[in-house]
Design a protein around this motif. Structure first.
Motif, PDB file in Angstrom:
ATOM      1  N   ALA A  69      -2.103   6.054   0.966  1.00 44.93           N
ATOM      2  CA  ALA A  69      -3.246   5.212   1.315  1.00 44.93           C
ATOM      3  C   ALA A  69      -3.187   4.794   2.778  1.00 44.93           C
ATOM      4  CB  ALA A  69      -3.268   3.976   0.410  1.00 44.93           C
ATOM      5  N   LEU A  70      -2.004   4.461   3.253  1.00 44.58           N
ATOM      6  CA  LEU A  70      -1.866   4.072   4.650  1.00 44.58           C
ATOM      7  C   LEU A  70      -2.202   5.223   5.583  1.00 44.58           C
ATOM      8  CD1 LEU A  70       1.369   1.884   4.529  1.00 44.58           C
ATOM      9  CD2 LEU A  70      -0.890   1.144   5.311  1.00 44.58           C
ATOM     10  N   HIS A  95       7.008  -3.322   4.186  1.00 43.23           N
ATOM     11  CA  HIS A  95       6.075  -3.410   3.053  1.00 43.23           C
ATOM     12  C   HIS A  95       5.158  -4.620   3.181  1.00 43.23           C
ATOM     13  CE1 HIS A  95       9.333  -1.166   0.487  1.00 43.23           C
ATOM     14  NE2 HIS A  95       8.820  -0.420   1.453  1.00 43.23           N
ATOM     15  N   ALA A 104      -2.827  -4.567   0.816  1.00 45.26           N
ATOM     16  CA  ALA A 104      -4.180  -4.202   0.374  1.00 45.26           C
ATOM     17  C   ALA A 104      -5.067  -4.014   1.588  1.00 45.26           C
ATOM     18  CB  ALA A 104      -4.764  -5.281  -0.541  1.00 45.26           C
ATOM     19  N   ALA A 105      -6.141  -3.254   1.395  1.00 47.20           N
ATOM     20  CA  ALA A 105      -7.150  -3.056   2.435  1.00 47.20           C
ATOM     21  C   ALA A 105      -8.517  -3.135   1.781  1.00 47.20           C
ATOM     22  CB  ALA A 105      -6.966  -1.710   3.124  1.00 47.20           C
ATOM     23  N   SER A 106      -9.434  -3.798   2.446  1.00 45.09           N
ATOM     24  CA  SER A 106     -10.773  -3.973   1.875  1.00 45.09           C
ATOM     25  C   SER A 106     -11.811  -3.970   2.984  1.00 45.09           C
ATOM     26  CB  SER A 106     -10.847  -5.284   1.083  1.00 45.09           C
ATOM     27  OG  SER A 106     -10.502  -6.372   1.909  1.00 45.09           O
ATOM     28  N   PHE A 134      -6.839  -5.973   6.383  1.00 42.77           N
ATOM     29  CA  PHE A 134      -5.642  -5.810   5.558  1.00 42.77           C
ATOM     30  C   PHE A 134      -5.212  -7.152   4.974  1.00 42.77           C
ATOM     31  CE2 PHE A 134      -5.311  -1.923   8.022  1.00 42.77           C
ATOM     32  CZ  PHE A 134      -4.801  -1.020   7.104  1.00 42.77           C
ATOM     33  N   LEU A 139       0.843  -1.190   0.000  1.00 43.92           N
ATOM     34  CA  LEU A 139       0.000   0.000   0.000  1.00 43.92           C
ATOM     35  C   LEU A 139       0.883   1.247   0.000  1.00 43.92           C
ATOM     36  CD1 LEU A 139      -2.686  -1.063   2.617  1.00 43.92           C
ATOM     37  CD2 LEU A 139      -3.148  -0.478   0.227  1.00 43.92           C
ATOM     38  N   SER A 140       0.450   2.244  -0.704  1.00 44.15           N
ATOM     39  CA  SER A 140       1.208   3.494  -0.755  1.00 44.15           C
ATOM     40  C   SER A 140       1.162   4.200   0.599  1.00 44.15           C
ATOM     41  CB  SER A 140       0.646   4.413  -1.838  1.00 44.15           C
ATOM     42  OG  SER A 140      -0.647   4.866  -1.469  1.00 44.15           O
TER      43      SER A 140
END
Length: 256
Positions: free
Chosen positions: A132-133, A244, A248-250, A148, A128-129
């Motif tokens: 975004a974080l 790193h 992803a996050a959803s 995550f 994730l950038s």
């Protein structure tokens, strides 16, 4: 016994007779040629194990390691043509191998080294950038509703032995001296991450692993923190970001 089983037994057991029906183009004794082939197969498999388990080899010595590996090969023949994946059961074999009973930490060191192999060969994934974080971590309400995805290379190991310290001193110039300073009575928990081109092995708190395991099992960020018990949350989160490990996050399924 089938022809295939006969061949496997002959290849992996030095004392076995050559398979029946062997012939050579010039009429020479096929037994000698088969012995050379059998030796090459065994040496290749032992070398593959030595590549995957360098610290185990250092702890027991090369000669003993190769003898132990040859015994392992007899019981666990390869099931894949990819030598990099040979030896997944080696730690369990070591745990039940009487000659190394005096080294109770050896099997867990082997488990750590195999996790390192898995981590090294795991799939790549873009983290994730930072933007975004920052957005996600600044929204407490959002953190209760999202889960995550962890990097495929991330691995953890809980051990009753100081496996991280043992592995670390064998990355130094003088592992023998380093081992004298390791407290062999303590337990350690290892986190394996692959932030760039190499695998890093890090000693972390057991409750931090509970948090990471909860994240990996699909718990929301807030639930993972709450269910893990006390641990250094800022340091653990910083470690996951630096390595790193968050890719992803959803939204949680029940929030859709």
């Amino acid at each position: 016994m089938s022809n295939q089983a006969e061949w496997m037994d002959a290849l992996l057991t030095p004392t076995s007779a050559s398979p029946s029906g062997l012939t050579t183009w010039n009429g020479s004794d096929p037994t000698k040629r088969f012995d050379v082939y059998r030796n090459n197969v065994t040496v290749s498999l032992i070398d593959a194990l030595a590549d995957s388990y360098p610290v185990v080899q250092a702890l027991v010595g090369e000669a003993f390691f190769r003898a132990m590996a040859a015994e392992f090969i007899r019981h666990y023949p390869p099931k894949s043509p990819v030598l990099a994946w040979y030896g997944a059961q080696y730690s369990d074999f070591i745990a039940s191998f009487p000659p190394v009973a005096g080294l109770p930490y050896l099997a867990d060191v082997a488990r750590l080294e195999w996790l390192r192999v898995e981590s090294w060969h795991a799939a790549d994934a873009e983290p994730l950038s930072q933007e975004a974080l920052r957005s996600l971590l600044s929204d407490e309400a959002m953190l209760a509703r999202i889960c995550f995805t962890l990097h495929p290379a991330l691995r953890v190991l809980n051990s009753t032995h100081p496996v991280v310290s043992i592995w670390s001193v064998h990355q130094s110039q003088d592992p023998v001296e380093g081992m004298r300073r390791v407290d062999l009575t303590c337990s350690q928990t290892a986190l394996l991450v692959r932030p760039e081109l190499g695998v890093e092995i890090i000693h972390i708190e057991p409750n931090a692993v509970r948090f990471i395991d909860s994240l990996g099992s699909g718990a929301s960020f807030v639930a993972a923190v709450a269910d893990s018990g006390p641990f250094d949350f800022p340091e653990t989160l910083s470690l996951l970001i630096r390595s790193h490990a968050l890719v992803a996050a959803s939204p949680m399924e029940n929030t859709l």
